[in-house]
Structures are given as structure tokens and as C-alpha cells.
Design a protein around this motif. Structure first.
Motif, short mmCIF file in Angstrom:
data_model
loop_
_atom_site.label_atom_id
_atom_site.label_comp_id
_atom_site.label_asym_id
_atom_site.label_seq_id
_atom_site.Cartn_x
_atom_site.Cartn_y
_atom_site.Cartn_z
N PHE A 35 25.35 -16.92 -18.72
CA PHE A 35 24.61 -15.66 -18.83
C PHE A 35 25.46 -14.50 -18.31
CE2 PHE A 35 21.55 -12.43 -17.50
CZ PHE A 35 20.70 -12.38 -18.60
N TYR A 36 26.09 -14.67 -17.16
CA TYR A 36 26.90 -13.59 -16.59
C TYR A 36 28.15 -13.33 -17.44
CZ TYR A 36 24.26 -12.85 -12.33
OH TYR A 36 23.28 -12.49 -11.42
N THR A 37 28.71 -14.36 -18.04
CA THR A 37 29.89 -14.17 -18.89
C THR A 37 29.54 -13.29 -20.09
OG1 THR A 37 30.79 -16.31 -18.24
CG2 THR A 37 31.64 -15.36 -20.28
N LEU A 38 28.34 -13.44 -20.62
CA LEU A 38 27.93 -12.66 -21.79
C LEU A 38 27.52 -11.24 -21.44
CD1 LEU A 38 25.85 -15.19 -23.94
CD2 LEU A 38 28.27 -14.60 -24.12
N PHE A 39 26.98 -11.03 -20.23
CA PHE A 39 26.33 -9.74 -19.95
C PHE A 39 26.88 -8.95 -18.77
CE2 PHE A 39 23.03 -12.27 -22.14
CZ PHE A 39 22.86 -11.45 -23.25
N ASP A 40 27.41 -9.60 -17.77
CA ASP A 40 27.82 -8.88 -16.56
C ASP A 40 29.18 -8.22 -16.76
OD1 ASP A 40 27.84 -8.05 -13.81
OD2 ASP A 40 29.19 -9.72 -13.40
N ILE A 41 29.27 -6.92 -16.48
CA ILE A 41 30.49 -6.16 -16.72
C ILE A 41 31.63 -6.59 -15.80
CG2 ILE A 41 29.96 -4.28 -15.09
CD1 ILE A 41 31.53 -3.92 -18.62
N ASN A 42 31.28 -7.15 -14.65
CA ASN A 42 32.30 -7.57 -13.68
C ASN A 42 32.75 -9.02 -13.86
OD1 ASN A 42 32.34 -5.07 -12.13
ND2 ASN A 42 30.29 -5.64 -11.47
N THR A 47 38.56 -15.43 -18.30
CA THR A 47 38.61 -16.30 -17.13
C THR A 47 37.41 -17.23 -17.08
OG1 THR A 47 39.79 -14.61 -15.88
CG2 THR A 47 38.73 -16.35 -14.61
N HIS A 48 36.25 -16.70 -17.36
CA HIS A 48 35.05 -17.49 -17.22
C HIS A 48 34.80 -18.43 -18.39
CE1 HIS A 48 34.34 -14.95 -13.77
NE2 HIS A 48 33.38 -15.78 -13.42
N GLU A 53 34.30 -24.08 -19.65
CA GLU A 53 34.77 -25.32 -20.27
C GLU A 53 34.86 -26.44 -19.24
OE1 GLU A 53 38.32 -26.97 -23.22
OE2 GLU A 53 38.44 -24.95 -22.37
N GLU A 54 35.32 -26.11 -18.04
CA GLU A 54 35.38 -27.11 -16.97
C GLU A 54 33.98 -27.58 -16.59
OE1 GLU A 54 37.45 -25.33 -13.73
OE2 GLU A 54 39.35 -25.15 -14.82
N GLN A 55 33.05 -26.64 -16.49
CA GLN A 55 31.67 -26.99 -16.15
C GLN A 55 31.04 -27.85 -17.25
OE1 GLN A 55 29.76 -23.23 -15.44
NE2 GLN A 55 30.65 -22.98 -13.39
N PHE A 56 31.36 -27.52 -18.49
CA PHE A 56 30.81 -28.27 -19.61
C PHE A 56 31.35 -29.70 -19.63
CE2 PHE A 56 30.30 -29.57 -24.05
CZ PHE A 56 28.98 -29.21 -24.27
N ASP A 57 32.64 -29.86 -19.31
CA ASP A 57 33.22 -31.21 -19.23
C ASP A 57 32.49 -32.05 -18.19
OD1 ASP A 57 35.08 -30.83 -21.20
OD2 ASP A 57 36.71 -30.27 -19.84
N VAL A 79 31.54 -22.61 -28.41
CA VAL A 79 32.21 -21.34 -28.12
C VAL A 79 32.28 -20.47 -29.37
CG1 VAL A 79 34.42 -20.29 -27.47
CG2 VAL A 79 33.54 -22.21 -26.16
N ALA A 80 32.51 -21.08 -30.51
CA ALA A 80 32.57 -20.33 -31.76
C ALA A 80 31.24 -19.68 -32.10
CB ALA A 80 33.01 -21.25 -32.90
N GLU A 81 30.14 -20.24 -31.60
CA GLU A 81 28.80 -19.69 -31.86
C GLU A 81 28.43 -18.57 -30.89
OE1 GLU A 81 26.42 -20.39 -34.13
OE2 GLU A 81 27.71 -21.78 -35.23
N LEU A 82 29.13 -18.45 -29.76
CA LEU A 82 28.72 -17.49 -28.73
C LEU A 82 28.67 -16.04 -29.23
CD1 LEU A 82 30.39 -18.89 -25.47
CD2 LEU A 82 27.97 -18.98 -26.15
N PRO A 83 29.65 -15.56 -30.01
CA PRO A 83 29.53 -14.18 -30.52
C PRO A 83 28.29 -13.97 -31.38
CG PRO A 83 31.78 -14.98 -30.77
CD PRO A 83 30.94 -16.17 -30.38
#
Length: 260
Positions: A35-42, A47-48, A53-57, A79-83
């Protein structure tokens, strides 16, 4: 007290299959990072994405009990679906802003609206659900459920520009279909007529066509129930049959005035 006897009895009754609650905790961490990767400006996207990917593994190692299933291949597709997901969520946020006179800014919608958060986590979970990734999508939407009071099964099908106002108490079942530009209010249930395990592979929940508004505490049940486009369903209505397009359905209360 015979401590060893108690331990042995607990072990004897602990008959659940392999159950590692790290999966639940790790899913919640993954959901927050996503959620933060998609929306948080900071939160830096590049990087995230690597962190995700590590968390998903880690989730794959906990969730994929059948080693023959290609769970490791899911991440690239996801990841390809995220946009695409983010584009849909931006449309959801804009729908909330344009429909709710209480919304003061788009920033308020993203940060303060529980309905938007519930929709966001649903959309992020739905893609994993459709890829057959076990349990994690349900844990994601249950995490949102706990925070918002909105219970959206990750298997539901929801179109563009979806708006949940006030949010609390909304229930949307697994086989529900919601088309575009639908607005629903708190306490709405899109559920099944009855619960039976034999119905698992059947459509049990209603279809809501485009441009429908469903007001607070309305209950709409059944897989064959279709609410036609441009209809308005009033608060506290109870529906188990289809409604044609351009309908208005409302509940009429019976009022009895006590007299001496």
C-alpha cells in the motif's frame, strides 16, 4: 496438577493441519509495504519493489504447501498488474471525491477513507486470488476487514469507479459481480440466499449492474439476483429477486403510534 498430562492432552487435541501464524503476520507486513509503495510519496518505488519481492518469497515458502505448484512464477505476473491496479484505484478515489460532498481533497480520500482502503486491498488481493495463490489473498482482505469493518471477499468481481461511503458493516461475497460506477453505503450486504458447502463452485451472490446506488443496510441475496443498471435501492431494503434497469426500490416502515 499433572503438567505433563495436560501437555499430552493439548498435543492430542491439536489436530489442525500445518498451521504457521507467521503467514498471517507476514501477509499483513506485505500488505502494508504494498500500500505504501503505491501511495506514499516518501516510499521509493524501485527500492520497495525489491523489498516486496523478498517478502513475497517468504509468503511463498509459507503458503505453497504443494511444491508442484508454480508459486514462484506468480510474482512477475503480479508486478506487471500493479500499474493497472493503481490506475483503477485512482479512478475509485476520484469517484469518492466527486460523489461525497464531505470530501475536501483527494489526499483526504487516500488517507482517511476506510472505504477506499478496503477497495485498495481488495484489488491488490483479487489479482493474487485469480492466479490461484493460496490463502494470502484472503488474509489480505481480512486484514482490511479488521481495520475498516468492510468484508470484501477477494474472489468478488468489481468494476471501475467503485465507491463505498462510511464503509462499516459492508459485506461483499465471493461470487458477487459489481459493474462500473456503483455506490454503496454502510451496512450493505451482497450475500448468498443460504450457506451450503455443495454450492462452493456456483454463483451464490448477486450481480449489480452499472450506475447503481445501494443505500445503508440494504440486503441483496442470491446468485441469480440482478440489480439492473441506473437503479436505486433504498436503505433497509431486502431483495432476493432481480430488479429491472432504472428501478427504485425502497423499504416502507410500519409506524404505530401508541395512544392512551
Amino acid at each position: 496438577m499433572d503438567k505433563q498430562l495436560i501437555i499430552d492432552q493439548l498435543k492430542a487435541h491439536k489436530k489442525l493441519p500445518y498451521l504457521d501464524y507467521r503467514l498471517k503476520r507476514n501477509t499483513e507486513t506485505f500488505t502494508d509495504t504494498l500500500f505504501y509503495t503505491l501511495f506514499d510519496i516518501n516510499t521509493d518505488v524501485e527500492t520497495h519493489l525489491e523489498k516486496l519481492e523478498e517478502q513475497f518469497d517468504a509468503l511463498v515458502n509459507l503458503a505453497c504447501w504443494e511444491t508442484a505448484k508454480p508459486c514462484h512464477k506468480i510474482w512477475e505476473n503480479y508486478v506487471a498488474e500493479l500499474p493497472i491496479i493503481l490506475k483503477k484505484l485512482n479512478l475509485d478515489a476520484e469517484a469518492i471525491l466527486s460523489c461525497d460532498p464531505a470530501s475536501l481533497s483527494i489526499q483526504e480520500v487516500y488517507m482517511a477513507y476506510p472505504g477506499f482502503y478496503a477497495i485498495a486491498i481488495y484489488r491488490l488481493a483479487n489479482v493474487l486470488y485469480n492466479q490461484g495463490f493460496p490463502l494470502v489473498p484472503r488474509l489480505m482482505t481480512e486484514y482490511a476487514h479488521r481495520q475498516t469493518g468492510v468484508d470484501i471477499n477477494p474472489g468478488a468481481t468489481i468494476g471501475e469507479s467503485f465507491f463505498i461511503d462510511h464503509a462499516t458493516g459492508v459485506v461483499i461475497g465471493e461470487t458477487a459481480v459489481i459493474k462500473n460506477h456503483v455506490k454503496i453505503y454502510q451496512g450493505v450486504t451482497l450475500g448468498a440466499l443460504f450457506v451450503n458447502k455443495s454450492l462452493q463452485k456456483t454463483k451464490r451472490h448477486p450481480t449489480i449492474e452499472s450506475n447503481v446506488t445501494i443505500y445503508a443496510n440494504a440486503t441483496i441475496l442470491g446468485g441469480e439476483t440482478v440489480i439492473g443498471e441506473n437503479s436505486i435501492i433504498g436503505g433497509n431494503a431486502w431483495l432476493t429477486e432481480s430488479v429491472p434497469a432504472n428501478s427504485t426500490v425502497f423499504h416502507t416502515p410500519e409506524i404505530k403510534i401508541k395512544t392512551k
